[in-house]
Write an enzyme that holds these catalytic residues in place. Structure first.
Site, PDB file in Angstrom:
ATOM      1  N   HIS A   1      44.622 -52.410  34.754  1.00  0.00           N
ATOM      2  CA  HIS A   1      44.160 -53.798  34.836  1.00  0.00           C
ATOM      3  C   HIS A   1      42.952 -54.048  33.933  1.00  0.00           C
ATOM      4  O   HIS A   1      42.955 -54.937  33.095  1.00  0.00           O
ATOM      5  CB  HIS A   1      43.807 -54.094  36.297  1.00  0.00           C
ATOM      6  CG  HIS A   1      43.738 -55.558  36.616  1.00  0.00           C
ATOM      7  ND1 HIS A   1      44.830 -56.379  36.555  1.00  0.00           N
ATOM      8  CD2 HIS A   1      42.696 -56.348  36.986  1.00  0.00           C
ATOM      9  CE1 HIS A   1      44.473 -57.625  36.888  1.00  0.00           C
ATOM     10  NE2 HIS A   1      43.180 -57.629  37.155  1.00  0.00           N
TER      11      HIS A   1
ATOM     12  N   SER B   1      43.551 -61.944  34.075  1.00  0.00           N
ATOM     13  CA  SER B   1      43.616 -61.852  35.527  1.00  0.00           C
ATOM     14  C   SER B   1      43.304 -63.200  36.191  1.00  0.00           C
ATOM     15  O   SER B   1      44.068 -64.150  36.035  1.00  0.00           O
ATOM     16  CB  SER B   1      42.678 -60.744  36.000  1.00  0.00           C
ATOM     17  OG  SER B   1      42.879 -60.486  37.354  1.00  0.00           O
TER      18      SER B   1
END
Ligand SMILES: *[C@@H]1O[C@H](CO)[C@@H](O)[C@H](O)[C@H]1NC(C)=O
Ligand SMILES: *[C@@H]1O[C@H](CO)[C@@H](O)[C@H](O)[C@H]1NC(C)=O
Length: 423
Positions: free
Chosen positions: A394, A189
């Site tokens: 995620h 990320s």
């Protein structure tokens, strides 16, 4: 300037057989895919990274380096596997970088067999874990005080400095310490965002990064995924930028309160555990297949680990402008910093080394169209790898119970292929 520590590869080989050898051997054996061995969750929540890693009988070195603007960063190294597994000199080096509000703890807290850092160490890599300025392990500066009242000078940095200055200093130090000419980079990320920033501002680093593995890559964020952050981005970008001007600086430091709440409210058998799980759903997507609620007390004790307000402002600016640009200080300061009223875009075509993008349909923070755009603009994209489980979210890219199966094993395979072709 770098503070140099002498590193002697032979010293690792000299360590004797541990008293827990049989126990350890059994654990290593169990390290086959999926095995879990975090043996005391509440204890794991109270230890820092060096203590936690050593508790599981892995070697850990703590290194401190200084960036050219005076930040003192903690780097954590796991040079080989448990019980002297894979003690060799001159092994391929893997540098792993955490996401927003994360730290090196994110790569060990799930425990041996599941956490990426241990898996890489057992697979024969020299593992280095980075920490961005401002987090729990990098909350120090030569002259500036992160806790100074009425002065947020320490906190005046955005994603730009973390990429441009922290990453480059960390990479240079690791190469110097290991005597290697290149390393493999794994980012999660924000750990991918700062990589793209670093390498587009400093294209010469393409030589030093043999391969880059982006987990849940974030560069463009043009497609709204219907989250609160997307809706508020234009307002948030302004509000957050102003907040930094008004003297605010730090967001969500590692918190005793969360650690306490994690232990009291979120452990197994606690009635609140489902609520704790939904918190993870809010921050990063949570999916029943990959979420291990038993580990919540450990997660909350280590993460969030703190970040600068301008990191959020920088992300919000990119969402608001649908671009991937340097930090926007406002017209006058932009002119001073960049020579243009509008901040320049990061030029992704300057990143010419092999980049692998791992992404997923179930990731509410990373849109498929944005991944395509990133892939098309990179100078040397190698492959786009869509995780085969549709619900993979995620947070699962670092904490999924089967992240090894869906992501890490593939990363390791690609690193080996590239490494062998460079010999
Ligand atoms: C969840 O974590 C606990 C503690 O490490 C472990 O015993 C359990 O096997 C894990 N569950 C799954 C599904 O991995
Ligand atoms: C981006 O970099 C490439 C390669 O160096 C260059 O050809 C191109 O003009 C650059 N684009 C911009 C907008 O600066």
């Amino acid at each position: 300037m770098l503070v140099i520590f002498a590193i002697f590869c032979v010293s690792f080989a000299a360590a004797g057989r541990s008293p827990h050898a049989d126990y350890v051997e059994e654990l290593v054996r169990q390290n086959a895919f999926g095995a879990r061995i975090s043996d005391n969750i509440l204890e794991d929540a109270s230890l820092d990274v060096p203590e936690l890693v050593r508790k599981y009988n892995y070697p850990l070195e703590e290194h401190f380096i200084m960036t050219q603007d005076g930040y003192i960063l903690g780097l954590h190294r796991i040079p080989h596997g448990r019980d002297n597994n894979n003690v060799r000199c001159n092994k391929p080096v893997v540098f792993v970088m955490h996401g927003l509000l994360g730290s090196s703890a994110d790569w060990v807290l799930m425990g041996p067999g599941t956490a990426l850092a241990y898996i890489l160490a057992e697979e024969g890599f020299d593992v280095w874990l980075g920490n961005a300025r401002g987090n729990y392990y990098s909350r120090r500066h030569l002259t500036l005080n992160p806790d100074a009242e009425n002065d947020n000078s320490f906190w005046r940095f955005s994603l730009d400095e973390i990429g441009n200055l922290d990453l480059s200093a960390s990479i240079d130090y690791i190469l110097l310490a290991t005597g290697r000419s290149g390393l493999h980079y794994v980012g999660m990320s924000q750990g991918t965002t700062v990589y793209f920033i670093m390498n587009s501002l400093r294209p010469e680093y393409s030589e030093k990064i043999l391969s880059m593995h982006a987990l849940a890559p974030v560069a463009y964020q043009t497609q709204s995924r219907g989250t609160l952050m997307d809706a508020l981005a234009p307002i948030a970008a302004d509000a957050l930028s102003w907040a930094t001007v008004l003297g605010f600086g730090e967001m969500f430091p590692k918190s005793e309160l969360l650690a306490w709440a994690g232990q009291k409210l979120c452990q197994d058998e606690a009635v609140f555990q489902p609520i704790c799980s939904s918190i993870f759903f809010l921050i990063g997507g949570w999916n029943m297949d990959q979420h291990n609620a038993t580990m919540i007390p450990v997660m909350l004790a280590h993460t969030p680990a703190g970040a600068g307000l301008r990191q959020f402002a920088h992300f919000a600016q990119n969402v608001a402008t649908k671009g991937f640009r340097r930090y926007d200080y406002g017209v006058l300061l932009n002119l001073a910093a960049y020579g243009t009223a509008v901040p320049p875009s990061y030029n992704l075509s300057k990143i010419t080394n092999p980049v692998f993008l791992h992404y997923s349909e179930g990731d509410t923070r990373v849109d498929l169209a944005d991944v395509d755009r990133l892939y098309n603009e990179l100078g040397g994209p190698k492959e786009k790898i869509l995780v085969s489980q549709k619900t993979f979210s995620h947070i699962d890219f670092m904490w999924g119970t089967n992240a090894r199966y869906y992501v890490f094993d593939r990363v390791i395979r690609d690193i080996r292929i590239i490494d062998n072709s460079n010999k």
